[in-house]
Design a protein around this motif. Structure first.
Motif, mmCIF file in Angstrom:
data_model
loop_
_atom_site.group_PDB
_atom_site.id
_atom_site.type_symbol
_atom_site.label_atom_id
_atom_site.label_comp_id
_atom_site.label_asym_id
_atom_site.label_seq_id
_atom_site.Cartn_x
_atom_site.Cartn_y
_atom_site.Cartn_z
ATOM 1 N N TYR A 77 9.000 -6.830 -6.036
ATOM 2 C CA TYR A 77 8.748 -6.349 -4.669
ATOM 3 C C TYR A 77 9.516 -7.169 -3.629
ATOM 4 C CZ TYR A 77 6.105 -5.226 -0.422
ATOM 5 O OH TYR A 77 5.750 -4.859 0.845
ATOM 6 N N ASP A 78 9.565 -8.508 -3.814
ATOM 7 C CA ASP A 78 10.205 -9.351 -2.795
ATOM 8 C C ASP A 78 11.734 -9.298 -2.813
ATOM 9 O OD1 ASP A 78 10.637 -10.837 -5.070
ATOM 10 O OD2 ASP A 78 9.448 -12.564 -4.420
ATOM 11 N N LYS A 79 12.323 -8.549 -3.747
ATOM 12 C CA LYS A 79 13.789 -8.375 -3.757
ATOM 13 C C LYS A 79 14.219 -7.109 -3.025
ATOM 14 C CE LYS A 79 15.447 -11.379 -7.121
ATOM 15 N NZ LYS A 79 15.161 -11.716 -8.458
ATOM 16 N N ILE A 80 13.226 -6.332 -2.526
ATOM 17 C CA ILE A 80 13.534 -5.068 -1.847
ATOM 18 C C ILE A 80 13.760 -5.327 -0.357
ATOM 19 C CG2 ILE A 80 12.643 -2.788 -1.228
ATOM 20 C CD1 ILE A 80 11.141 -2.817 -3.910
ATOM 21 N N ALA A 81 14.981 -5.007 0.109
ATOM 22 C CA ALA A 81 15.310 -5.181 1.526
ATOM 23 C C ALA A 81 14.766 -4.008 2.335
ATOM 24 C CB ALA A 81 16.822 -5.293 1.702
ATOM 25 N N LYS A 82 14.958 -2.785 1.824
ATOM 26 C CA LYS A 82 14.493 -1.575 2.511
ATOM 27 C C LYS A 82 14.093 -0.558 1.475
ATOM 28 C CE LYS A 82 16.623 -1.279 6.968
ATOM 29 N NZ LYS A 82 17.410 -0.563 7.912
ATOM 30 N N ALA A 83 13.103 0.245 1.804
ATOM 31 C CA ALA A 83 12.703 1.334 0.902
ATOM 32 C C ALA A 83 12.210 2.490 1.755
ATOM 33 C CB ALA A 83 11.589 0.869 -0.038
ATOM 34 N N GLU A 93 0.845 -1.209 0.000
ATOM 35 C CA GLU A 93 0.000 0.000 0.000
ATOM 36 C C GLU A 93 0.878 1.256 0.000
ATOM 37 O OE1 GLU A 93 -1.958 -2.685 0.694
ATOM 38 O OE2 GLU A 93 -3.120 -1.755 -0.834
ATOM 39 N N ASP A 94 1.972 1.224 0.781
ATOM 40 C CA ASP A 94 2.879 2.375 0.825
ATOM 41 C C ASP A 94 3.415 2.687 -0.573
ATOM 42 O OD1 ASP A 94 2.588 2.624 3.566
ATOM 43 O OD2 ASP A 94 4.468 1.595 4.047
ATOM 44 N N PHE A 95 3.760 1.633 -1.316
ATOM 45 C CA PHE A 95 4.278 1.852 -2.672
ATOM 46 C C PHE A 95 3.191 2.441 -3.569
ATOM 47 C CE2 PHE A 95 7.643 -0.864 -1.197
ATOM 48 C CZ PHE A 95 8.765 -0.384 -1.858
ATOM 49 N N ASN A 114 1.409 -5.603 -10.254
ATOM 50 C CA ASN A 114 1.769 -7.029 -10.227
ATOM 51 C C ASN A 114 3.055 -7.286 -9.432
ATOM 52 O OD1 ASN A 114 -0.457 -7.533 -11.850
ATOM 53 N ND2 ASN A 114 0.736 -7.292 -13.722
ATOM 54 N N ASN A 115 3.162 -6.650 -8.279
ATOM 55 C CA ASN A 115 4.338 -6.818 -7.411
ATOM 56 C C ASN A 115 5.657 -6.418 -8.063
ATOM 57 O OD1 ASN A 115 2.894 -7.603 -5.158
ATOM 58 N ND2 ASN A 115 2.870 -9.739 -5.793
ATOM 59 N N MET A 116 5.590 -5.553 -9.079
ATOM 60 C CA MET A 116 6.800 -5.018 -9.709
ATOM 61 C C MET A 116 6.869 -3.511 -9.447
ATOM 62 S SD MET A 116 8.551 -7.431 -11.097
ATOM 63 C CE MET A 116 9.641 -6.828 -12.358
#
Length: 156
Positions: A144-150, A91-93, A124-126
């Motif tokens: 999305y699942d490759k992001i450690a921190k944003a 949601e933040d993204f 789509n989680n990109m």
């Protein structure tokens, strides 16, 4: 240990925030040097002022003293995430498209583990970020699942 502190803090904090119509952004329990810090980040639509942070801190401090979930001495800090707010959820993204963001990845994409630029899309989680490579603008798509921190980033 720290997950117990965080979950207990969140339980004690929720009624205080609901009463004041505030949102919980994040809770961190971290050791820096020899000191422990319990950091609570709160926000609301128009932003949070220092007196609201003070009120929440006072009320939460009282409840933490009663519940006593933390064995060691610690510092309680209540603040607003401000301009470099962390992006924690999908949601933040979605809510921050067209804003400047900084992401750190678990593994490199195109040889890079860090990207800063404009969040162009989240579908789509990109995550699509437009960034500058020297003078050219480029887009990178990051799962999305490759992001450690944003976090949101201030553009200068």
């Amino acid at each position: 240990m720290s997950s117990h502190v965080i979950s207990t803090t969140e339980e004690l904090l929720q009624p205080i925030l609901q009463e004041k119509d505030l949102d919980l952004v994040d809770i961190e329990y971290v050791k820096e040097g020899s000191n422990w810090f319990l950091r609570v980040y709160i926000d609301k639509q128009d932003g949070v002022d220092i007196s609201e942070c003070g009120q929440v801190s006072e009320q939460l401090s009282e409840k933490l003293d009663e519940a006593d979930p933390i064995p060691e001495a610690y510092f309680l800090e209540v603040s607003s995430p401000g301009v470099e707010r962390p992006l924690k959820t999908k949601e933040d993204f979605k809510e921050n498209v067209d804003k400047n963001i900084f992401v750190k990845l678990y593994e490199p994409i195109d040889g890079e583990k860090k990207y800063e630029g404009i969040l162009k899309d989240f579908t789509n989680n990109m995550v699509t970020i437009e960034y500058k490579d020297k003078t050219r603008k480029k887009n990178v798509e990051i799962p999305y699942d490759k992001i450690a921190k944003a976090r949101l980033a201030v553009a200068f």
